[in-house]
Design a protein around this motif. Structure first.
Motif, PDB file in Angstrom:
ATOM      1  N   PRO A 242     -14.552  28.858   9.004  1.00  0.00           N
ATOM      2  CA  PRO A 242     -15.023  27.872   9.969  1.00  0.00           C
ATOM      3  C   PRO A 242     -14.866  28.416  11.389  1.00  0.00           C
ATOM      4  O   PRO A 242     -13.872  29.063  11.696  1.00  0.00           O
ATOM      5  CB  PRO A 242     -14.090  26.671   9.763  1.00  0.00           C
ATOM      6  CG  PRO A 242     -13.339  26.958   8.525  1.00  0.00           C
ATOM      7  CD  PRO A 242     -13.351  28.423   8.310  1.00  0.00           C
TER       8      PRO A 242
ATOM      9  N   ARG B 293     -11.874  29.274  17.525  1.00  0.00           N
ATOM     10  CA  ARG B 293     -11.635  28.415  18.678  1.00  0.00           C
ATOM     11  C   ARG B 293     -10.167  28.079  18.774  1.00  0.00           C
ATOM     12  O   ARG B 293      -9.577  28.105  19.865  1.00  0.00           O
ATOM     13  CB  ARG B 293     -12.443  27.135  18.546  1.00  0.00           C
ATOM     14  CG  ARG B 293     -13.911  27.389  18.733  1.00  0.00           C
ATOM     15  CD  ARG B 293     -14.675  26.098  18.772  1.00  0.00           C
ATOM     16  NE  ARG B 293     -15.982  26.333  19.352  1.00  0.00           N
ATOM     17  CZ  ARG B 293     -16.880  25.390  19.534  1.00  0.00           C
ATOM     18  NH1 ARG B 293     -16.598  24.146  19.191  1.00  0.00           N
ATOM     19  NH2 ARG B 293     -18.043  25.668  20.067  1.00  0.00           N
ATOM     20  N   ALA B 294      -9.581  27.756  17.618  1.00  0.00           N
ATOM     21  CA  ALA B 294      -8.158  27.425  17.617  1.00  0.00           C
ATOM     22  C   ALA B 294      -7.363  28.598  18.171  1.00  0.00           C
ATOM     23  O   ALA B 294      -6.501  28.428  19.027  1.00  0.00           O
ATOM     24  CB  ALA B 294      -7.706  27.083  16.206  1.00  0.00           C
ATOM     25  N   ALA B 295      -7.693  29.806  17.678  1.00  0.00           N
ATOM     26  CA  ALA B 295      -6.935  30.968  18.131  1.00  0.00           C
ATOM     27  C   ALA B 295      -7.065  31.137  19.642  1.00  0.00           C
ATOM     28  O   ALA B 295      -6.091  31.420  20.328  1.00  0.00           O
ATOM     29  CB  ALA B 295      -7.437  32.215  17.414  1.00  0.00           C
ATOM     30  N   ARG B 296      -8.270  30.934  20.142  1.00  0.00           N
ATOM     31  CA  ARG B 296      -8.455  31.136  21.580  1.00  0.00           C
ATOM     32  C   ARG B 296      -7.774  30.025  22.369  1.00  0.00           C
ATOM     33  O   ARG B 296      -7.204  30.272  23.430  1.00  0.00           O
ATOM     34  CB  ARG B 296      -9.936  31.220  21.909  1.00  0.00           C
ATOM     35  CG  ARG B 296     -10.542  32.499  21.334  1.00  0.00           C
ATOM     36  CD  ARG B 296     -11.763  32.911  22.072  1.00  0.00           C
ATOM     37  NE  ARG B 296     -12.853  31.978  21.806  1.00  0.00           N
ATOM     38  CZ  ARG B 296     -13.898  31.837  22.600  1.00  0.00           C
ATOM     39  NH1 ARG B 296     -13.979  32.534  23.710  1.00  0.00           N
ATOM     40  NH2 ARG B 296     -14.843  30.987  22.286  1.00  0.00           N
ATOM     41  N   SER B 297      -7.829  28.810  21.836  1.00  0.00           N
ATOM     42  CA  SER B 297      -7.166  27.740  22.566  1.00  0.00           C
ATOM     43  C   SER B 297      -5.663  27.948  22.562  1.00  0.00           C
ATOM     44  O   SER B 297      -4.951  27.470  23.433  1.00  0.00           O
ATOM     45  CB  SER B 297      -7.507  26.378  21.957  1.00  0.00           C
ATOM     46  OG  SER B 297      -6.664  26.116  20.861  1.00  0.00           O
ATOM     47  N   LEU B 298      -5.170  28.707  21.555  1.00  0.00           N
ATOM     48  CA  LEU B 298      -3.736  28.968  21.516  1.00  0.00           C
ATOM     49  C   LEU B 298      -3.364  30.132  22.425  1.00  0.00           C
ATOM     50  O   LEU B 298      -2.208  30.522  22.476  1.00  0.00           O
ATOM     51  CB  LEU B 298      -3.312  29.264  20.082  1.00  0.00           C
ATOM     52  CG  LEU B 298      -3.391  28.061  19.143  1.00  0.00           C
ATOM     53  CD1 LEU B 298      -3.165  28.473  17.710  1.00  0.00           C
ATOM     54  CD2 LEU B 298      -2.381  27.009  19.547  1.00  0.00           C
TER      55      LEU B 298
ATOM     56  N   ALA C 153      -7.979  37.234  18.791  1.00  0.00           N
ATOM     57  CA  ALA C 153      -8.391  36.162  17.884  1.00  0.00           C
ATOM     58  C   ALA C 153      -9.155  36.743  16.709  1.00  0.00           C
ATOM     59  O   ALA C 153      -8.930  36.380  15.554  1.00  0.00           O
ATOM     60  CB  ALA C 153      -9.258  35.153  18.630  1.00  0.00           C
TER      61      ALA C 153
ATOM     62  N   SER D 104     -14.040  26.931  13.813  1.00  0.00           N
ATOM     63  CA  SER D 104     -12.909  26.307  14.503  1.00  0.00           C
ATOM     64  C   SER D 104     -11.673  27.205  14.472  1.00  0.00           C
ATOM     65  O   SER D 104     -10.802  27.075  15.325  1.00  0.00           O
ATOM     66  CB  SER D 104     -12.596  24.948  13.877  1.00  0.00           C
ATOM     67  OG  SER D 104     -12.209  25.100  12.549  1.00  0.00           O
ATOM     68  N   TYR D 105     -11.576  28.141  13.506  1.00  0.00           N
ATOM     69  CA  TYR D 105     -10.416  29.031  13.489  1.00  0.00           C
ATOM     70  C   TYR D 105     -10.381  29.905  14.729  1.00  0.00           C
ATOM     71  O   TYR D 105      -9.333  30.091  15.338  1.00  0.00           O
ATOM     72  CB  TYR D 105     -10.432  29.919  12.238  1.00  0.00           C
ATOM     73  CG  TYR D 105     -10.090  29.194  10.971  1.00  0.00           C
ATOM     74  CD1 TYR D 105      -9.469  27.950  11.001  1.00  0.00           C
ATOM     75  CD2 TYR D 105     -10.370  29.753   9.736  1.00  0.00           C
ATOM     76  CE1 TYR D 105      -9.161  27.281   9.834  1.00  0.00           C
ATOM     77  CE2 TYR D 105     -10.057  29.092   8.567  1.00  0.00           C
ATOM     78  CZ  TYR D 105      -9.463  27.853   8.618  1.00  0.00           C
ATOM     79  OH  TYR D 105      -9.154  27.197   7.460  1.00  0.00           O
TER      80      TYR D 105
END
Ligand SMILES: Nc1ncnc2c1ncn2[C@@H]1O[C@H](COP(=O)(O)OP(=O)(O)OP(=O)(O)O)[C@@H](O)[C@H]1O
Ligand SMILES: [Mg+2]
Lengths: 536, 365
Positions: A430, A435-440, A447, A432-433
């Motif tokens: 997905p 995105r999640a990594a970048r948002s983290l 990422a 979103s993985y």
């Protein structure tokens, strides 16, 4: 309800009872197993119900299963079996094989007269059935020259000077001239028992007469092998009962069959010939496998061939090595393409997908031949390189008819098999993985490397297995662009199947290839885990 | 509690967003949040909530306008430098890492030393009561546990702003209520500014300091939950939040805090004008079902009443729900508390109903 059921099961009157809504009853003995409504243990009831279901499912696919078994499994098993099968010596020279087994080969490794006599019978019969040439070519795999030895001697064996026996017997008793008398004698069990060699030879000869010449043996004079055998029986002290004529053979003139053979071709005195025949006389042989593993049997036992004769080992190593190189180049090329496929907007991705699938719509031969055009010395790629000035005109790159050619062409041809599993795995990651990594707080590269790449590894695994196993058995492309230095083991197998007709060796090579692949698969399972492979 | 001015921690200023260059998904969004606020974006599907969140997180760029974080424009700052914690709808826990590795990921990329990392991961796990699950893989956790891990991961690097996009969407009702409580508790304890997206209005009302109701790419109303429920600004909000009765009519007279509305069926009622300004304007009058009075004694003198016929009476335990025919509308609902003096009505009965003028809001039509 409880009473009703309990009375049906007198042995456990107080069993607690649970009524199911459907009116069925399940009960449990005080500490026994769970019971179904009919009093059987629940477990076995369940197993029975499941078994019935499984059988029904099996019955549905049974026709297909049978079809696959007959058309796929059996032929492969048969082919693989040929790698150890070695009936031809035992079938063609049955008497010789028995005699050789009991012959100590005392005279410098050459068999005794009696073994030669059996060999004479065998070869005579084989010549009639025209089987000695097949045997010759089979044994020729093991020792060159045997083929012509058999062919030549086979032609001569009918003309051996053994006719003196027939003449002497007929002179001793005219009854021998009558074919019908022979037929009568050979129908008599007591005579047959007394004259084993003669009986054997007569039966074989009669078989030939009936089968090949469509004659009646009772009307034909027996051939020399019968009289020779009779002489040997009687010389051994056999005493056939009446009505067989009593003949004393001690005064007969005799010939040494051994000498006749050696006179015909002195190679019959070569112990190696007999060693070979003996070595391959059993119905199963490891010879093909030894051969396929570049080994040979010598009087000292099994050993590797001299270094410059290790054809198959070189080919196996080359096949494995080049398959690895091809797999890696496929990974390198396929990864970015699959990444694009999985991340581009659908419109562009579809176009790219069509380009990826395009090769599947073109014949394999066409694609491979196209590489010939591109890669040859005066080909497109060399021309361009010369034109740009990267290589000089006199120094054109050798890109074809060698390993380079095979690697380039096979990488291209197998690329879709890497892209497709990779793509389908990447497609399931997905977005979103990332995105999640970048948002983290991960940079794009981090990422990708920490999150996206590990998740795509199962795709690499699946693609690699697919490409590696396909390339290990590839035949047509190496054949066309590989020259001599770029061919695979499969090309050798094909050669033995269709040109040298050494199917046993081809089967042995194929079996080894299969075992190597299975072993690699096992290692792969150990290292990577086959569960970590997905095709999407 | 407008949160505007210099104190604004997060600010959207005239933000517009279009994906395809043809339609605006977000139209002229203005929003400012003070530090520490728990703001919920609520709205129907496709109203642009996620888009707003993604623009704030940096995964989408605003087509027009400015987004400011702590006074600074972040339009050109890449996502990984914004330092915003984010909880995704499907949690987006990395399946190939253990729970502890997932939590330590944001710390690793921030180059925090190993011992500090371990301490922080442990603290974050304890915070969501998942201390023993550090070595599990996400796939070995239940939905609620994954949710908590996702929350812990978004908080572990101590961001000042946390975004949550329907984080409880996949949970069952009970777990969801529990997690709602947990999230608000954490957010308040840690003093984090939170933007929370949901389309569950109960969730929005129970959790938030303020709720922004989205529709059609605009904020329809931005207000604390009680105000949103009791004083909806327009008929969309009135319809969207809670249950609502509407009557259609025309403004007949406006005088300060009250106005008279002539219903389409002819009755005249008094209402509070909210966004009607002219006499003769069409209006949609909104009354909450629990503010409708059937006991005339409780009404003020001179209150307008309407005749009604009972169509349906539903006993729901704590309340009675009565469906009435009022002024030609058949879906007029009244909710009454289950109290000893409350009559149980029968279908077909004719009664009179009324309400306080300030509970009856004349909105746009
Ligand atoms: N990547 C995209 N490309 C084009 N259009 C998009 C994209 N993402 C969202 N949209 C459109 O933008 C509009 C708003 O989408 P958004 O995801 O912000 O809605 P939402 O309020 O989060 O809805 P939901 O409650 O269903 O999550 C929708 O009409 C959607 O179709
Ligand atoms: Mg959304």
């Amino acid at each position: 309800m409880s009473d009703q059921t309990a009375s049906g099961r007198p042995e456990s009157p107080q069993s607690p009872v649970a009524a199911l809504p459907g009116g069925e009853v399940t009960e449990r003995d005080q500490d026994g197993p769970m019971l179904a409504a009919d009093g059987r243990p629940l477990k076995s009831s369940l197993a029975r119900a499941l078994r019935r279901e499984k059988l029904r499912a099996l019955a549905l696919i049974a026709p297909l299963l049978v079809f696959i078994f007959i058309s796929f499994v059996l032929p492969i098993a048969d082919m693989l079996f040929r790698s150890v099968q070695n009936d031809i010596v035992a079938d063609t020279l049955p008497r010789t094989v028995v005699a050789l087994a009991n012959d100590p080969l005392e005279e410098e490794g050459v068999p005794s007269e009696s073994t030669f006599a059996q060999f004479y019978t065998d070869l005579y019969i084989a010549e009639e059935y025209k089987e000695h040439t097949r045997l010759g070519s089979r044994l020729n795999y093991e020792m060159s020259g045997i083929s012509s030895l058999f062919r030549g001697t086979g032609r001569a064996v009918g003309r051996f000077d053994t006719d003196i026996y027939a003449d002497q017997f007929e002179a001793a008793d005219p009854a021998f001239e009558d074919p019908a008398a022979w037929a009568d004698w050979m129908a008599d069990d007591d005579i047959r028992a007394a004259l084993p060699l003669t009986t054997d030879a007569y039966d074989a000869w009669a078989g030939i007469a009936v089968e090949l010449d469509e004659d009646n043996p009772a009307e034909e004079d027996p051939e020399d092998i019968v009289y020779t055998s009779l002489y040997r029986d009687l010389a051994n002290g056999a005493a056939p009962p009446a009505p067989f004529p009593q003949v004393d053979v001690s005064g007969f003139e005799s010939v040494s069959i051994r000498e006749l053979f050696i006179e015909e071709d002195e190679d019959w005195a070569d112990p190696e010939v007999w060693e070979t025949i003996r070595a391959y006389s059993s119905r199963y042989t490891s010879g093909y496998f030894l051969n396929a593993a570049d080994m040979q049997t010598t009087p000292e036992g099994v050993e590797l061939r001299p270094e410059n004769e290790r054809v198959y080992m070189t080919l196996f190593v080359r096949t494995l090595w080049m398959s690895l190189v091809i797999t890696f180049s496929c990974i390198l090329l396929a990864y970015p393409i699959s990444f694009l496929l999985a991340t581009l907007p659908a419109r562009h991705a579809n176009l790219l997908m069509i380009l990826v699938l395009l090769p599947f719509w073109t014949s394999l031969l066409v694609r491979t031949s196209a590489w010939k055009v591109l890669l040859q010395n005066e080909g497109v790629i060399n021309d361009i390189l010369v034109w740009i000035g990267i290589v000089s005109d006199t120094n054109r790159l050798a890109l074809i008819n060698n390993a380079t050619g095979t690697i380039i062409a096979m990488t291209h041809i197998l690329l879709p098999f890497m892209i497709l599993p990779l793509y389908s795995v990447m497609k399931t990651i997905p977005p979103s993985y990332m995105r999640a990594a970048r948002s983290l707080g991960a940079k794009d590269w981090t990422a990708f490397w920490r999150v996206w790449f590990p998740l795509s590894v199962p795709g690499i695994g699946a693609g690699s297995i697919l490409v590696f196993i396909m390339s290990i058995g590839y035949y047509i492309t190496p054949e066309i662009v590989g020259g001599t230095r770029g061919v695979f083991i499969s090309n050798r197998i094909a050669y033995h199947i269709s040109t040298s007709l050494n199917w046993g060796l081809a089967a042995a090579l194929g079996t080894i290839l299969l075992v190597v692949v299975l072993a690699l698969y096992w290692v792969y399972d150990r290292l990577v885990g086959i569960d970590n492979v997905k095709l999407g | 509690m407008d949160g505007s001015g210099n104190a604004a921690f997060v600010a959207f200023e005239r933000v517009q967003k279009s994906y395809d260059g043809e339609t605006l998904v977000v139209k002229d969004l203005n929003l400012s949040m003070p530090k520490g606020e728990f703001l919920t974006m609520l709205g129907p599907s496709g109203s642009g909530k996620t888009t707003c969140l993604m623009m704030l997180a940096g995964f989408e760029t605003a087509t027009h306008g400015e987004i400011k974080l702590d006074g600074q424009s972040i339009n050109n700052i890449p996502p990984h430098k914004r330092g915003i914690g984010m909880v995704f709808q499907n949690y987006a826990l990395f399946p190939h890492m253990t729970v502890a590795e997932n939590l330590s990921f944001p710390l690793e990329v921030r180059k925090i030393s190993k011992s500090d990392r371990e301490a922080k991961v442990k603290r974050a796990l304890d915070m969501v009561q998942m201390g023993e699950f550090g070595n599990r893989r996400p796939a070995q956790l239940s939905g609620g546990q994954q949710q908590r891990i996702a929350l812990a991961r978004a908080l572990v690097f101590e961001p000042e702003l946390v975004l949550m996009d329907e984080p409880l969407g996949a949970l069952d009702k009970q777990l969801r209520e529990h997690m709602q409580f947990e999230i608000t508790r954490l957010a308040h304890n840690l003093g984090i500014t939170t933007v929370y997206v949901t389309h569950d209005q109960t969730e929005a009302l129970t959790m938030s300091d303020r709720v922004a109701v989205f529709d059609d790419g605009r904020i329809q109303q931005l207000a604390p939950p009680d105000k949103l429920y009791e004083e909806p600004d327009n008929s969309f909000v009135a319809q969207f939040i809670g249950e609502n009765n509407t009557l259609l009519g025309k403004v007949e007279e406006i005088s300060g805090e009250t106005c008279k509305v002539r219903l389409d069926s002819g009755e005249l009622i008094v209402a509070k004008p909210v966004n009607v300004s002219e006499v003769g304007e069409r209006t949609r009058v909104s009354i909450r079902p629990e503010r409708v009075e059937m006991n005339m004694e409780r009404l003020q003198d001179g209150a307008f009443t309407l005749k009604a016929e009972v169509l349906e009476f539903i006993y729901m335990g704590d309340i009675y729900r009565t469906r009435l025919r009022v002024a030609g509308h058949e879906d007029f609902v009244v909710k009454t508390r289950n109290a000893p003096d409350q009559p149980r009505l029968k279908p077909g009965e004719r009664i009179e109903i009324g309400w306080l003028p300030e509970d009856c809001r004349a909105l746009d039509s």
